[in-house]
Structures are given as C-alpha cells and as structure tokens.
Motif scaffolding. Structure first.
Motif, PDB file in Angstrom:
ATOM      1  N   SER A  88      43.511   5.436  22.113  1.00 18.57           N
ATOM      2  CA  SER A  88      44.717   4.866  21.530  1.00 18.57           C
ATOM      3  C   SER A  88      45.644   4.368  22.634  1.00 18.57           C
ATOM      4  N   THR A  89      46.316   3.257  22.406  1.00 18.82           N
ATOM      5  CA  THR A  89      47.301   2.755  23.368  1.00 18.82           C
ATOM      6  C   THR A  89      48.602   3.548  23.274  1.00 18.82           C
ATOM      7  N   LYS A  90      48.820   4.237  22.169  1.00 23.99           N
ATOM      8  CA  LYS A  90      50.056   4.986  21.967  1.00 23.99           C
ATOM      9  C   LYS A  90      49.936   6.450  22.389  1.00 23.99           C
ATOM     10  N   ASP A  91      48.769   7.034  22.239  1.00 24.23           N
ATOM     11  CA  ASP A  91      48.550   8.441  22.572  1.00 24.23           C
ATOM     12  C   ASP A  91      47.187   8.571  23.246  1.00 24.23           C
ATOM     13  N   GLN A  92      47.189   8.755  24.568  1.00 24.13           N
ATOM     14  CA  GLN A  92      45.945   8.815  25.335  1.00 24.13           C
ATOM     15  C   GLN A  92      45.090  10.034  24.992  1.00 24.13           C
ATOM     16  N   ASN A  93      45.628  10.979  24.217  1.00 23.08           N
ATOM     17  CA  ASN A  93      44.828  12.124  23.763  1.00 23.08           C
ATOM     18  C   ASN A  93      43.971  11.774  22.560  1.00 23.08           C
ATOM     19  N   VAL A  94      44.231  10.620  21.948  1.00 29.53           N
ATOM     20  CA  VAL A  94      43.447  10.182  20.785  1.00 29.53           C
ATOM     21  C   VAL A  94      42.300   9.308  21.283  1.00 29.53           C
ATOM     22  N   ILE A  95      41.094   9.832  21.159  1.00 32.07           N
ATOM     23  CA  ILE A  95      39.900   9.108  21.586  1.00 32.07           C
ATOM     24  C   ILE A  95      39.233   8.521  20.350  1.00 32.07           C
ATOM     25  N   TYR A  96      39.156   7.190  20.291  1.00 29.63           N
ATOM     26  CA  TYR A  96      38.498   6.523  19.166  1.00 29.63           C
ATOM     27  C   TYR A  96      36.980   6.649  19.258  1.00 29.63           C
ATOM     28  N   PHE A  97      36.438   6.291  20.435  1.00 25.21           N
ATOM     29  CA  PHE A  97      34.987   6.286  20.621  1.00 25.21           C
ATOM     30  C   PHE A  97      34.638   6.675  22.053  1.00 25.21           C
ATOM     31  N   THR A  98      33.433   7.196  22.228  1.00 27.83           N
ATOM     32  CA  THR A  98      32.837   7.383  23.547  1.00 27.83           C
ATOM     33  C   THR A  98      31.471   6.720  23.513  1.00 27.83           C
ATOM     34  N   GLY A  99      30.989   6.308  24.669  1.00 25.73           N
ATOM     35  CA  GLY A  99      29.685   5.656  24.703  1.00 25.73           C
ATOM     36  C   GLY A  99      29.095   5.616  26.090  1.00 25.73           C
ATOM     37  N   GLU A 100      27.880   5.142  26.144  1.00 21.53           N
ATOM     38  CA  GLU A 100      27.184   4.913  27.406  1.00 21.53           C
ATOM     39  C   GLU A 100      26.520   3.551  27.347  1.00 21.53           C
ATOM     40  N   ALA A 101      26.370   2.955  28.532  1.00 21.94           N
ATOM     41  CA  ALA A 101      25.756   1.628  28.607  1.00 21.94           C
ATOM     42  C   ALA A 101      24.962   1.507  29.898  1.00 21.94           C
ATOM     43  N   MET A 102      24.021   0.584  29.883  1.00 18.80           N
ATOM     44  CA  MET A 102      23.254   0.291  31.092  1.00 18.80           C
ATOM     45  C   MET A 102      23.410  -1.181  31.412  1.00 18.80           C
ATOM     46  N   LEU A 103      23.263  -1.490  32.687  1.00 19.55           N
ATOM     47  CA  LEU A 103      23.410  -2.854  33.163  1.00 19.55           C
ATOM     48  C   LEU A 103      22.163  -3.661  32.832  1.00 19.55           C
TER      49      LEU A 103
END
Length: 116
Positions: A88-103
């Motif tokens: 969240s841009t308003k509360d950094q403790n609010v995590i919308y999503f997590t992920g992983e990616a490869m190049l």
C-alpha cells in the motif's frame, strides 16, 4: 465450499528509461490486464540498468485503478531471480502481493500470491 486461493502470473519489461511495462492475470482472470511502474530514485542512488529497486505501480482491478509501491530485490544466493513485494502507498505494513520472477531477455516473468 472453500473459496479458491488467488494465484497469478505476470511479466515486466524494463524500458530504456528504467520503467516497467507488463501484464498480469490470475486464476480468476478471463484475459490479461496491463500493469506499469515508474522507477523511484533517491537523490544519492545510482541509476543501474536492472530490475532491482523501488517503483510506483498501477494496475486495473474490477474497473478501479490500484496504485501501489513495488519493491524488487535480487533473491539471495540466486542468479537472475528476483523477489517482489507490492505494498500500500498509504500503509507500508499492508502487503497486497508477494512474488518471485526470473530473468528472460529484457523481461522478468513470475508468479504472485496474496500478501501476508
């Protein structure tokens, strides 16, 4: 009946101006949707041409535009694998999503799931 868990996939291409353009979809999607992100630099940060860094990102969900902070870091002890966190841009403790990616060439391709 149990609700299906959200899981999705995405790709981002890195532009020559250090921004990201891409698309995402989830197990609830009927088609892919756009997502774009602008790189955020601190005054003392070097401009390296890679994916790691802080971004302000926007995507569309159910007719609304969602704005979030996106942090991309190199995954420890890995080569060309990244960890991503959308907050969240308003509360950094609010995590919308997590992920992983490869190049892959000039893009990262990965998956995401709801935040903690």
């Amino acid at each position: 009946m149990a609700k299906k868990k959200l899981n999705g996939r995405f790709y981002f291409e890195l532009t020559t101006n250090y921004n990201l353009i891409g698309e995402y979809s989830s197990n609830y999607s009927q088609h892919s949707e756009p997502e774009s992100a602008s790189r955020i630099y601190s005054e003392d940060e070097d401009k390296d041409y890679d994916f790691t860094g802080e971004y302000l990102t926007v995507w569309h969900e159910d007719g609304d535009s969602i704005i979030a902070n996106l942090n991309i870091t190199a995954k420890p002890n890995c080569k060309n694998i990244y960890s991503l966190v959308w907050k969240s841009t308003k509360d950094q403790n609010v995590i919308y999503f997590t992920g992983e990616a490869m190049l892959y060439r000039n893009a990262i391709i990965g998956d995401y799931r709801p935040g903690r």
